[in-house]
Design a protein around this motif. Structure first.
Motif, PDB file in Angstrom:
ATOM      1  N   SER A 227       2.310  -4.691   8.695  1.00 59.20           N
ATOM      2  CA  SER A 227       2.751  -5.755   8.903  1.00 59.20           C
ATOM      3  C   SER A 227       3.499  -6.450   7.652  1.00 59.20           C
ATOM      4  N   GLY A 228       4.006  -5.757   6.986  1.00 62.07           N
ATOM      5  CA  GLY A 228       4.865  -6.431   6.060  1.00 62.07           C
ATOM      6  C   GLY A 228       4.539  -5.960   4.549  1.00 62.07           C
ATOM      7  N   ALA A 229       3.251  -5.876   4.039  1.00 67.99           N
ATOM      8  CA  ALA A 229       3.197  -5.717   2.867  1.00 67.99           C
ATOM      9  C   ALA A 229       3.163  -4.304   2.247  1.00 67.99           C
ATOM     10  N   SER A 230       3.936  -3.965   1.307  1.00 62.15           N
ATOM     11  CA  SER A 230       4.263  -2.675   1.170  1.00 62.15           C
ATOM     12  C   SER A 230       2.777  -2.011   0.404  1.00 62.15           C
ATOM     13  N   SER A 231       1.892  -3.005   0.173  1.00 58.40           N
ATOM     14  CA  SER A 231       0.582  -2.296  -0.417  1.00 58.40           C
ATOM     15  C   SER A 231      -0.295  -3.406  -0.004  1.00 58.40           C
ATOM     16  N   VAL A 232      -1.647  -2.806  -0.003  1.00 53.99           N
ATOM     17  CA  VAL A 232      -2.729  -3.761   0.141  1.00 53.99           C
ATOM     18  C   VAL A 232      -3.661  -3.840  -0.975  1.00 53.99           C
ATOM     19  N   PRO A 233      -4.186  -4.713  -1.344  1.00 53.94           N
ATOM     20  CA  PRO A 233      -5.357  -4.767  -2.426  1.00 53.94           C
ATOM     21  C   PRO A 233      -6.663  -4.262  -1.904  1.00 53.94           C
ATOM     22  N   ILE A 234      -7.250  -3.371  -3.010  1.00 53.29           N
ATOM     23  CA  ILE A 234      -8.536  -2.714  -2.388  1.00 53.29           C
ATOM     24  C   ILE A 234      -9.674  -3.938  -2.565  1.00 53.29           C
ATOM     25  N   THR A 235     -10.394  -3.769  -1.664  1.00 53.43           N
ATOM     26  CA  THR A 235     -11.740  -4.803  -1.653  1.00 53.43           C
ATOM     27  C   THR A 235     -13.037  -3.569  -1.615  1.00 53.43           C
ATOM     28  N   ASP A 236     -13.905  -3.985  -2.430  1.00 54.85           N
ATOM     29  CA  ASP A 236     -15.043  -2.815  -2.420  1.00 54.85           C
ATOM     30  C   ASP A 236     -16.246  -3.657  -2.409  1.00 54.85           C
ATOM     31  N   THR A 237     -16.670  -4.583  -1.424  1.00 53.57           N
ATOM     32  CA  THR A 237     -17.978  -5.190  -1.339  1.00 53.57           C
ATOM     33  C   THR A 237     -19.052  -4.126  -0.961  1.00 53.57           C
TER      34      THR A 237
ATOM     35  N   TYR B 110      -5.207  -2.206  -8.085  1.00 56.03           N
ATOM     36  CA  TYR B 110      -5.294  -1.254  -7.246  1.00 56.03           C
ATOM     37  C   TYR B 110      -4.919  -1.496  -5.978  1.00 56.03           C
ATOM     38  N   VAL B 111      -3.861  -0.406  -5.386  1.00 51.06           N
ATOM     39  CA  VAL B 111      -3.631  -0.948  -4.038  1.00 51.06           C
ATOM     40  C   VAL B 111      -3.485   0.227  -3.058  1.00 51.06           C
TER      41      VAL B 111
END
Lengths: 636, 502
Positions: free
Chosen positions: A343-353, A375-376
């Protein structure tokens, strides 16, 4: 046997992977246990097979006289430095769910393969095991020690080391996987320095190992993080050129600008091979073509093939994409990451809960990168981006079609929708009947039970009216004051909502007086929306639902229901209106789709805006038909 | 000097420079000595074979076939011809050709020459002692002198080691096993200088029956597998497994005249199993004079050491395994680096220690990446090395999965995420409570946070820095948390806490 055929194939097809060999050498000089890690079709099992093959080449061949061969085998077995290897493919184990049975089968397989790789044609080891150990192990703990014992008696069967490749762990049943991991973990800790166990090395390879093992967050320890890891990286540029060089040599295929192809695949071995073989098929149409010396693959051909393989139907014949689809269906996290990147972002930040941050990576479509201090996730290569894009588009299209046909055209889906709507009042009525029986001596309680009974019946008749409206499209269309209607209708929710710490507020536009609308459809839509908002808030604790009406430019009426509940991710909110989308354990995925159908009947549209953790706003936009206007201008 | 004479002289020189740890062997055309080469602090073990070759072809064949291949530790070969080296390719060897031997015999700097040849001929990863994924012992083990001394100086006491994951508990047990079984202790009247050690990992053991079976197969495999014990147990005589295990204890300790030392790893599994009391009672029942037990565990052990009515009470003395001190850490980083010929810029070692807070596993990872970077680039290691370390694919597994394994409670996560977001190291409980209140978490009180912080202290992530002030030990974890989507992680933990799941 399949395995042997595969081994031969690998021997012919193998292209060098120096980057992996380097890691293998490092492993050889160190630990006893390793895992080959990588996404689907990155060549993990291939590499295990290749290694197995390299080891089996060092064994005596059958050439020469049989006496000679026997002597060679004897030397091989009594050589301290020799290394024998064997492969167990867990693909054949998928049906075993009993740990005892699993370890016995595994034990038999290992003994058989050991006999084979040590040249005991008379199955000497297996027989000795039955006679001397006289015991069939229901667990792996004693088994390796028992073999080590046979290897270290006064007349040992073998003096060297044994490398055991275990491939395809994701085929194993969960009930047997955990005992196996427990054993492997115990082996990792025990084997170094243990004279018996040090003679064994275990190498695992499987697609979902990473995904499965790291998800044991509540176990006292996860076996995965103690294994030496051998990463199946994508080809680097030199290795990639080597691969092309092989094609040039063998098939006389010549790629004109290799960088162009690399820009699509970024060294994905499998995709590179698929593209090359397609190009070859396109270039060779006739026996004459086959005789031509050199076939040139140019950029147009490559982009043509790339377009072809990123078609939506590709999953039917390309295994990695089928695996990807499974991941998308099974894991919300993968779906979210993929749709967020799309949806547009070239990368997504990593969540790690949850601590399961490797799941999207093992889907094979994305890779982890370190970009601008964070980190993405980004797409693994251009082709995966295209495949995912088309997959999502196709999925949406299918769902829309399904929905369009759903409520009216398809009897089964229609029936299911009606069943959903009937469920609520039916429960109410049956509960009321129960109360009536129970409180027959207490008039006060009986009255309230009868009230509930009446309530249920009213709701049922409302649904009947809604059903009627399908044959008569003007049924239920009334002239009424919208604001009054909303307040009146939802006052019934008040008590229920305040009990669960939820406030219902009205932000109504005073300029709206009387409108002409289908009250039944509107009520069904809004009741469903309020129920959803309540559920979303209840998961969080407490909150507010706001009902908003306003007039929008272009003669449109907007009715919105806004809550500050748990919200949804983008991926979920895209899907949530579709028929059959279920997030609740007991849900049937009908509520919102019925809403949408009801709004559709009124000629309107429904939109959802939602943020995870913030809340959701559902807007219903309807064509505005004000009563007075209608009276003065009856034609409109 | 003739080649044979030269190598004989050099063999003697080596024998004088290193401690001999095993009997010499005369094979087909060669002589083999075993020497302790741990002084380099590399993967040159305490029993490194040195081959002195007398007859070239036959000797090389024999060495290659019987002694070298499959070895994971390097060996040293004194050759008579420089071309012999080709024959031994594929095995990890340090080959001293006649030129080198001549130099050796003239200036007699044995250690320097062997080190130089090792650096030249072997991949540094083969020599590098750093290991991140497995327990280490022997030449790869480092530090923990105080703990080992304590365990050895109190021979009549059982111990239970506890501490966070990746702190080196398993390594310590493996090292004890190695010391008891292979090393000859100095004659120290207080030290326990005899014993036969058995390392047993308790994973997958859930019953007393399983535990006894594992003990039996470890203690006396030959009797167990030839069926003597099992026959006794099954046919007519009706001896129980208890008795069988006892007789195995007697047999093994009697045969060797040594006491049995059981090293039980991962006893969390035992403590969480339904038969934990049975198993531990069985351990109490075993004859004190003949055995001793040293256990290691993690969360459940920590829990049990907190209460007197726990099953470990009076059975084993708790011993906390903490992170390394500064001196040990710097030695762990610098000594092997020096031997490998890797030059570190000033301050690199100190920064590694500061980054990792002395957690040995993290330091090992840092060092192993430095070694592989040095191999590929071959220059002095400067400050930019930390980027390569942090972006290494193993880094996530080592640092982050250890964090997630150790910190699973929302409160612990809340503390870490909050500290990462405001980027401070020292903090007090009151500050944490204040922040929680502003975020709408009302039910948190001092005791809640106190116990959660105690847990984090035990896990080695936090240390106390004065009265009710705490400090995050390894800034690298906060750093890593910041590199992910910290905001949404923090929010989801806060909403979890708000909903009352604590």
């Amino acid at each position: 046997m399949r395995q042997e055929g595969l081994v031969q194939e690998i021997d012919e097809l193998w292209v060098g992977r120096p980057s992996i060999d380097k890691q293998w050498e490092r492993y050889r000089s160190g630990l006893n246990t390793a895992i080959i890690v990588g996404p689907s079709r990155s060549g993990k099992s291939f590499y295990a097979m290749h290694r197995h093959l390299v080891y089996s080449r060092e064994k005596p061949s059958d050439e020469g006289s049989s006496k000679n061969t026997k002597e060679k085998w004897r030397l091989f077995r009594y050589n301290l430095g020799s290394e024998a290897s064997l492969i167990v493919d867990f693909r054949d184990y998928w049906s075993i769910s009993n740990p005892t049975l699993f370890f016995r089968t595994l034990q038999n397989d290992i003994l058989r393969e050991l006999d084979k790789s040590l040249g005991f044609e008379d199955r000497r080891l297996q027989k000795a095991f039955v006679e001397k150990i006289a015991f069939s192990f229901g667990s792996a703990r004693g088994f390796m020690r028992a073999i080590a014992y046979l290897f270290s008696t006064k007349k040992p069967f073998y003096k060297g080391k044994v490398i055991i490749f275990l491939t395809g762990i994701h085929y194993l049943h969960r009930a047997v996987r955990e005992p196996l991991f427990d054993y492997i973990r115990a082996f990792i800790d025990t084997a170094p320095g243990d004279a018996g166990l040090e003679r064994f090395r275990i190498v695992l390879s499987s697609l979902r190992d990473v995904y499965q093992l790291t998800s044991y967050t509540n176990r006292s320890c996860s076996p995965l993080d103690c294994l030496h890891r051998i990463y199946m990286y994508d080809l680097n540029y030199e290795e990639y050129l080597d691969l092309l060089g092989g094609a040039e040599k063998g098939l006389q295929l010549f790629v004109r600008e290799p960088e162009y192809l690399y820009s699509f695949t970024e060294g994905d071995v499998y995709l590179t091979k698929v593209i090359m073989s397609h190009c070859f098929n396109l270039l060779v149409n006739s026996p004459e073509d086959l005789k031509k010396k050199k076939r040139v693959i140019d950029n147009t051909l490559i982009s043509h093939v790339v377009d072809a393989i990123s078609n939506p139907g590709v999953d039917e014949w390309l295994p990695p994409f089928r695996v990807l689809q499974d991941f998308i269906r099974e894991s919300d996290e993968v779906r979210e990451v993929l749709s967020d990147i799309l949806s547009g972002a070239s990368s997504v930040p990593i969540t790690d809960t949850t601590g399961t941050y490797t799941i999207p990576e093992s889907s094979g479509a994305v890779k982890k990168k370190f970009k601008q201090g964070k980190y993405v996730y980004t797409f693994r290569n251009e082709i995966y981006r295209r495949v995912v894009e088309k997959y999502f588009k196709q999925e949406q299209h299918e769902l829309d079609t399904l929905l369009l046909n759903s409520t009216a055209a398809n009897p089964a889906i229609f029936a299911s929708a009606i069943r959903h709507e009937l469920g609520g009042p039916m429960t109410l009525i049956s509960g009321a009947i129960g109360k009536c029986v129970r409180y027959k001596d207490s008039p006060e309680n009986l009255n309230s039970a009868l009230d509930e009974f009446r309530n249920g019946i009213e709701k049922l008749s409302e649904i009947v009216r809604f059903l009627d409206s399908f044959k008569d499209s003007t049924h239920g269309v009334e002239k009424f004051s919208l604001n009054d209607f909303l307040k009146k209708t939802f006052s019934i929710f008040d008590r229920q909502l305040s009990r669960s710490n939820i406030r219902l507020l009205f932000h109504l536009d005073g300029n709206i007086n009387e409108v002409i609308l289908d009250t039944v459809a509107l009520r069904i839509a809004l009741i469903n929306l309020i129920t959803n908002a309540r559920n979303a808030i209840q998961k969080k604790g407490k909150g507010t639902i706001i009902m908003i009406t306003k007039i929008r430019p272009g003669k449109q009426l907007e009715i919105a229901v806004k809550d500050d509940g748990i919200g949804m991710s983008k991926a979920t909110s895209d899907l949530v209106m579709s028929f059959g989308f279920v997030k609740k354990a007991d849900g049937r995925g009908i509520g919102l789709s019925l809403c949408r159908a009801a709004v559709g009947r009124m000629g309107g549209e429904m939109k959802i805006e939602s943020k995870l953790g913030k809340g959701t706003k559902v807007q219903i936009v309807l064509p505005l038909r004000i009563a007075n206007e209608n009276e003065t201008n009856p034609d409109s | 000097m003739e080649a044979k004479e030269l190598s004989s002289r050099c063999f003697k020189l080596i024998a004088s420079a290193f401690r001999e740890t095993g009997p010499a062997k005369i094979g087909k055309g060669f002589t083999r000595g075993l020497f302790d080469m741990t002084v380099f602090r590399l993967k040159l073990g305490s029993i490194t074979p040195v081959f002195w070759i007398m007859q070239t072809q036959e000797a090389l064949d024999a060495i290659f076939a019987d002694e070298l291949r499959g070895r994971t530790r390097p060996a040293i070969v004194l050759g008579t011809k420089s071309s012999d080296f080709d024959r031994l390719k594929g095995a990890f060897i340090i080959f001293l050709d006649p030129d080198k031997l001549a130099r050796l015999s003239s200036d007699a700097q044995v250690r320097a020459l062997i080190l130089q040849s090792a650096q030249d001929q072997l991949l540094l990863t083969v020599l590098s002692p750093y290991e991140t994924f497995s327990a280490v012992y022997g030449d790869q083990f480092f530090g923990r002198d105080a703990e080992i001394a304590k365990i050895r100086s109190e021979p009549d006491r059982n111990f239970v080691l506890y501490g966070a994951r990746r702190m080196g508990k398993t390594s310590l047990l493996k090292q004890l096993e190695h010391l008891y079984n292979h090393e000859i202790f100095s004659v120290d009247p207080n030290a326990e200088n005899y014993g036969k050690a058995f390392f047993i990992s308790c994973l997958g053991i859930h019953s007393l029956d399983g535990f006894q079976e594992v003990l039996l197969t470890n203690l006396d495999p030959s009797k167990y597998w030839t069926g003597e014990l099992r026959k006794l147990m099954s046919k007519g005589r009706h001896i129980s497994k208890d008795v069988a295990t006892l007789s195995a204890f007697r047999a093994v300790s009697g045969r060797s005249g040594r006491r049995i030392i059981l090293l039980l790893d991962e006893i969390d599994v035992l403590l969480d199993s339904p038969e934990k009391n049975k198993i531990l009672d069985f351990l109490r029942r075993l004859p004190d004079m003949r055995y001793r037990v040293i256990m290691a565990g993690y969360k459940s052990v920590w829990r049990e050491t907190q209460r007197q009515s726990g099953p470990l009470w009076n059975l084993a003395h708790p011993l906390y395994i903490a992170q390394f001190g500064k001196e040990d850490s710097l030695a762990l980083i610098q000594k092997p680096m020096n031997s490998l010929g890797i030059e570190l810029e000033d301050g690199i070692a100190a920064r590694i220690y500061k980054d990792t807070g002395g957690i040995p596993n993290y330091m090992q990872h840092y060092c192993s990446v430095i070694v592989s970077e040095f191999i590929s680039k071959g220059k002095k290691i400067a400050g930019d090395i930390f980027d390569s370390i942090h972006s290494h694919p193993d880094f996530d597994t080592i640092v982050m999965s250890a964090f997630h394994e150790n910190v699973q409670e929302p409160l612990g996560k809340f503390i870490s995420y909050h500290l990462a977001s405001i980027n401070i190291q020292d903090f007090t409980i009151n500050e944490l409570i204040k922040f929680a209140r502003t975020k709408g978490i009302k039910h948190l009180d001092y005791d809640h946070l106190r116990s959660s912080l105690d847990y984090l202290v035990t896990m080695g992530f936090v240390q106390t820095a004065g009265e009710s002030t705490y400090r995050f030990v390894a800034p690298i974890i906060l750093d890593q948390l910041r590199k992910r989507d910290l905001k949404s992680n923090l929010n989801s933990v806060i909403s979890e806490l708000k909903s009352g799941i604590t």
